[in-house]
Design an enzyme around this catalytic site. Structure first.
Site, PDB file in Angstrom:
ATOM      1  N   ARG A 166       0.832  -1.207   0.000  1.00  0.00           N
ATOM      2  CA  ARG A 166       0.000   0.000   0.000  1.00  0.00           C
ATOM      3  C   ARG A 166       0.866   1.257   0.000  1.00  0.00           C
ATOM      4  NH1 ARG A 166      -4.615   0.575   4.090  1.00  0.00           N
ATOM      5  NH2 ARG A 166      -5.238   2.104   2.520  1.00  0.00           N
ATOM      6  N   VAL A 192      -5.490   6.897   5.575  1.00  0.00           N
ATOM      7  CA  VAL A 192      -4.125   6.776   6.121  1.00  0.00           C
ATOM      8  C   VAL A 192      -3.075   7.291   5.138  1.00  0.00           C
ATOM      9  CG1 VAL A 192      -4.744   4.871   7.664  1.00  0.00           C
ATOM     10  CG2 VAL A 192      -3.915   4.353   5.355  1.00  0.00           C
ATOM     11  N   HIS A 225      -7.198   7.247  11.733  1.00  0.00           N
ATOM     12  CA  HIS A 225      -6.833   5.832  11.619  1.00  0.00           C
ATOM     13  C   HIS A 225      -5.347   5.602  11.370  1.00  0.00           C
ATOM     14  CE1 HIS A 225     -11.325   5.189  10.435  1.00  0.00           C
ATOM     15  NE2 HIS A 225     -11.148   5.275  11.739  1.00  0.00           N
ATOM     16  N   THR A 231     -17.502   9.488   2.369  1.00  0.00           N
ATOM     17  CA  THR A 231     -17.601   8.462   3.405  1.00  0.00           C
ATOM     18  C   THR A 231     -19.047   8.018   3.533  1.00  0.00           C
ATOM     19  OG1 THR A 231     -17.274   7.933   5.751  1.00  0.00           O
ATOM     20  CG2 THR A 231     -17.721  10.233   5.221  1.00  0.00           C
ATOM     21  N   SER A 232     -19.237   6.738   3.781  1.00  0.00           N
ATOM     22  CA  SER A 232     -20.577   6.150   3.829  1.00  0.00           C
ATOM     23  C   SER A 232     -21.261   6.361   5.173  1.00  0.00           C
ATOM     24  CB  SER A 232     -20.482   4.645   3.536  1.00  0.00           C
ATOM     25  OG  SER A 232     -19.542   4.052   4.422  1.00  0.00           O
TER      26      SER A 232
END
Length: 241
Positions: free
Chosen positions: A64, A96, A112, A179-180
Site C-alpha cells: 500500500r 491513512v 486511523h 464516506t458512507s
C-alpha cells in the site's frame, strides 16, 4: 472574508473518507467484498491478524505504501487547501494516506493512523517517519520491539477521536466527503456538530442515514473531484479551483 464573532475567522471542519482518495487511484476495502487487493481484511487490518501473521501484515502495508508513492492529490484535495483562503479549516480524515498533506492543507487529524509512519509494537508513543519505505521483519524501534505500521486496526482504540470531537464541537460549518457514514466511531462525529450549523455531504451515493435528524444537511451527489471544488467555490468565491 467570512468571519465569526469579532474578527475570528469562521471554522470549517471537514471529515474525509475513502471516496476522496479513490479518485487518486487508492483502492477502498469496502468496495471489494471483504477482500483488499486479494487479502482478507481480518487478516491484514486487525490486531488479531497482526498477532497471527505479522509478516503478512507488513507485506500488505508495504504494498500500500508503494501504491501511495505513485498517487497524487486530486482536485478535491487541492480545493480543500484553497478553502483556507476564507476559513480556518481543520481536516479530520479516516484515510491513512498523505494526500491532504501533499495538497498543502495546514491542519489534519488522522483518525486511523498514517501509512508513512511506523511505530513500536510495544510502545504506541514511539513513532517514526518512514516515508514510502518498506518495513521489514526484524526492523526494530529503539525499545527493541518490532516496528509495525502506524495504523489503527480493527480491535484497537482510536486515540485521535477526542481531538476530532473537540474540533467538530467548535465548527461553524461541517463538510463530509467520500464516506458512507457507517464506520464508527468516525461516523458519529456528525452528532457532535451543532444542530444549527450548515452541513454538506459530498458523495456519489446518498448514505443510508436518518435525514430528518439533520435538517441543515445538504447533499451534493457527485464524486469528490467534482463536488468539492463546486462547494468550495460557492463558500469561497476567491478560491482558485
Amino acid at each position: 472574508m467570512p468571519s465569526g464573532n469579532g474578527n475570528r475567522m469562521k471554522k470549517v471542519v471537514v471529515l474525509t473518507g475513502a471516496g476522496i482518495s479513490a479518485e487518486s487511484g487508492l483502492k477502498t476495502f469496502r468496495d471489494a467484498g471483504g477482500l483488499w487487493e486479494g487479502y482478507d481484511i481480518t487478516e491484514v487490518a486487525s490486531i488479531e491478524g497482526w498477532h497471527r501473521n505479522p509478516q503478512k501484515v507488513l507485506e500488505f502495508y508495504n504494498m500500500r505504501r508503494r501504491q501511495l508513492a505513485q498517487a497524487q492529490p486530486n482536485a478535491a484535495h487541492r480545493a480543500l487547501k484553497e478553502l483556507e483562503r476564507c476559513y480556518e479549516v481543520v481536516i479530520i480524515t479516516q484515510n491513512v494516506d498523505d494526500l491532504h498533506e501533499r495538497a498543502g492543507s495546514s491542519r489534519i487529524i488522522h483518525l486511523h493512523g498514517e501509512l508513512t509512519k511506523a511505530r513500536s509494537s510495544r510502545n504506541p508513543q514511539l513513532i517514526y517517519d518512514i516515508g514510502y519505505r518498506d518495513i521489514q521483519w526484524g526492523d526494530t524501534a529503539e525499545d527493541g520491539s518490532q516496528l509495525r505500521p502506524h495504523i489503527v486496526w480493527f480491535g484497537e482504540p482510536v486515540p485521535m477521536m477526542d481531538a476530532a470531537i473537540a474540533e467538530v464541537e467548535q465548527a461553524d460549518l461541517f463538510i463530509i466527503i467520500g464516506t458512507s457514514l457507517v464506520v464508527y466511531p468516525a461516523a458519529g462525529l456528525i452528532d457532535y456538530a451543532s444542530p444549527h450549523i450548515p452541513k454538506y455531504l459530498v458523495d456519489i451515493k446518498r448514505p443510508d442515514i436518518s435525514w430528518r435528524r439533520y435538517p441543515h444537511l445538504h447533499m451534493i451527489e457527485a464524486k469528490a473531484s467534482e463536488g468539492v471544488p463546486r462547494l468550495v467555490k460557492e463558500l469561497c468565491p476567491q478560491a482558485d479551483v
